[in-house]
Design a protein around this motif. Sequence first.
Motif, PDB file in Angstrom:
ATOM      1  N   ALA A   8       2.115  -9.683   2.778  1.00  0.00           N
ATOM      2  CA  ALA A   8       1.796  -8.276   3.039  1.00  0.00           C
ATOM      3  C   ALA A   8       1.578  -7.478   1.765  1.00  0.00           C
ATOM      4  N   THR A   9       1.746  -8.129   0.617  1.00  0.00           N
ATOM      5  CA  THR A   9       1.570  -7.409  -0.649  1.00  0.00           C
ATOM      6  C   THR A   9       0.097  -7.183  -0.962  1.00  0.00           C
ATOM      7  N   CYS A  10      -0.155  -6.256  -1.878  1.00  0.00           N
ATOM      8  CA  CYS A  10      -1.530  -6.011  -2.316  1.00  0.00           C
ATOM      9  C   CYS A  10      -2.102  -7.190  -3.080  1.00  0.00           C
ATOM     10  N   GLY A  11      -1.234  -8.017  -3.613  1.00  0.00           N
ATOM     11  CA  GLY A  11      -1.701  -9.142  -4.403  1.00  0.00           C
ATOM     12  C   GLY A  11      -2.136 -10.341  -3.598  1.00  0.00           C
ATOM     13  N   VAL A  12      -1.874 -10.360  -2.281  1.00  0.00           N
ATOM     14  CA  VAL A  12      -2.252 -11.521  -1.486  1.00  0.00           C
ATOM     15  C   VAL A  12      -3.773 -11.610  -1.397  1.00  0.00           C
ATOM     16  N   ALA A  13      -4.288 -12.808  -1.569  1.00  0.00           N
ATOM     17  CA  ALA A  13      -5.733 -13.012  -1.568  1.00  0.00           C
ATOM     18  C   ALA A  13      -6.036 -14.461  -1.241  1.00  0.00           C
ATOM     19  N   ASN A  14      -7.243 -14.720  -0.914  1.00  0.00           N
ATOM     20  CA  ASN A  14      -7.714 -16.070  -0.680  1.00  0.00           C
ATOM     21  C   ASN A  14      -9.190 -16.104  -1.030  1.00  0.00           C
ATOM     22  N   GLY A  52       1.750   4.865   8.722  1.00  0.00           N
ATOM     23  CA  GLY A  52       2.550   4.410   7.585  1.00  0.00           C
ATOM     24  C   GLY A  52       1.832   3.406   6.711  1.00  0.00           C
ATOM     25  N   CYS A  53       0.732   2.866   7.226  1.00  0.00           N
ATOM     26  CA  CYS A  53       0.005   1.840   6.479  1.00  0.00           C
ATOM     27  C   CYS A  53      -1.122   2.470   5.674  1.00  0.00           C
ATOM     28  N   GLN A  54      -0.763   3.246   4.669  1.00  0.00           N
ATOM     29  CA  GLN A  54      -1.760   3.874   3.814  1.00  0.00           C
ATOM     30  C   GLN A  54      -1.237   3.951   2.391  1.00  0.00           C
ATOM     31  N   PRO A  91       0.818  -1.228   0.000  1.00  0.00           N
ATOM     32  CA  PRO A  91       0.000   0.000   0.000  1.00  0.00           C
ATOM     33  C   PRO A  91       0.845   1.269   0.000  1.00  0.00           C
ATOM     34  N   TYR A  92       1.944   1.247   0.730  1.00  0.00           N
ATOM     35  CA  TYR A  92       2.888   2.359   0.781  1.00  0.00           C
ATOM     36  C   TYR A  92       3.914   2.179  -0.330  1.00  0.00           C
ATOM     37  N   ALA A  93       4.612   3.258  -0.689  1.00  0.00           N
ATOM     38  CA  ALA A  93       5.635   3.177  -1.727  1.00  0.00           C
ATOM     39  C   ALA A  93       6.902   2.554  -1.153  1.00  0.00           C
ATOM     40  N   GLY A  94       7.637   1.879  -2.003  1.00  0.00           N
ATOM     41  CA  GLY A  94       8.917   1.333  -1.593  1.00  0.00           C
ATOM     42  C   GLY A  94       8.857  -0.126  -1.191  1.00  0.00           C
ATOM     43  N   ALA A  95       9.916  -0.548  -0.511  1.00  0.00           N
ATOM     44  CA  ALA A  95      10.065  -1.947  -0.122  1.00  0.00           C
ATOM     45  C   ALA A  95       9.234  -2.278   1.111  1.00  0.00           C
ATOM     46  N   PHE A  96       9.165  -3.555   1.412  1.00  0.00           N
ATOM     47  CA  PHE A  96       8.415  -4.030   2.569  1.00  0.00           C
ATOM     48  C   PHE A  96       8.938  -3.406   3.860  1.00  0.00           C
ATOM     49  N   ASP A  97       8.017  -2.955   4.699  1.00  0.00           N
ATOM     50  CA  ASP A  97       8.330  -2.378   5.994  1.00  0.00           C
ATOM     51  C   ASP A  97       7.518  -3.148   7.035  1.00  0.00           C
TER      52      ASP A  97
END
Length: 370
Positions: free
Chosen positions: A346-352, A298-300, A273-279
């Motif tokens: 934690a990516t935007c692509g994670v789904a179930n 930061g989670c936006q 959701p945020y720019a850059g690498a995983f935080d």
Amino acid sequence: MKRAFLLLAVTLLGCSSSSPAGGTAPGAVGNGAGGNSGSAGASGSAGASGGAGASGSAGASGSAGTAGISGGAGAAGSAGVSGSAGSAGVSGTAGTSGSAGQAGSGGDAGSAGIGGSGGTSGSSGTSGSSGTSGSAGNGGSTSTCAGSGGPSMVQLPEYYCIDSTEVTRSQYATWLATAPALPPSNDELCGWKSSYAPDTSCQAGPLVCQGADCGNHPQVCVDWCDASAYCAGVGKRLCGAIIGGPVPFGQYPNASVSQWDNACTSHDANQFPYAGAFDATACNNAQGTTTAVGSLPGCQASGAYAGVYDLSGNAYEWEDDCDDNGKLALCMIRGGTFTGGGATVATCGVANSFVRTTSSPYVGFRCCSP
């Protein structure tokens, strides 16, 4: 950008079926009318050496008013031998910005004399000034987001709105207290519902926030029909396709199709959701239970999509994206949860996908409009 997508299998604890998946017109112009010429004098009859009659004097012109009136014509001379004609009256001058002054009438001719000369024409009136043009109209304002309850909404560049956070337990309870009507039993999607209350055994479980300070946590332990009914009840809809309706099943990781995915990736600009690498500290990806919505700044989403929180972690979110219309249809859940797993989950692509009837401590929702 290459994005990671993941279908996760989540083990449900104390829940039903499993889940993730303007101006004035110009002034008129005035024109002065010309003075009428004096009429010719009739010839005098013959007399015995009579002296010539004196000509009548010209009438004085009228002074200019709003429109000056011309002076009357001079009286004709008495009859005699070749009496001269009376001179023409001088025309009135034009009034300022008014209509033109009337021309002086012609002097009456002296008897037996030469015709009177023509009156002098009135001068032209000064033209009225042109009207001031209207100012340009202001452009139309952007339409506001629909809805009468739940989280505040953020309008995105694609002309739809999305809840800034997940729907909270307090917000859901407020709606539930209005006793919303259940769908008819023949409703293909949710006709089986007998209540919109969260699953009690699920909500009492160890993975769900307990106590008086949980009202601002996401509402979990609700199934797809609960989430859809809430969104409709507050004038919104469960997030689905950008063009309206549900996301075609299987197209969830597509920012040009899915409202949820578009918001999370800032229109496919980011993997998170945020720019850059995983935080690992940005979002609630591993705290073991939910946290208050919007409590992690930061989670936006980023750029024009900023102000949309918790699209990664905290709780999975139901999406209007199911493989059929039945009670046991598989419906997508998005965004990961609080159980950990690092960058991959934690990516935007994670789904179930969960069965439509599933209530889970891992799954909440947010709404969109239109």
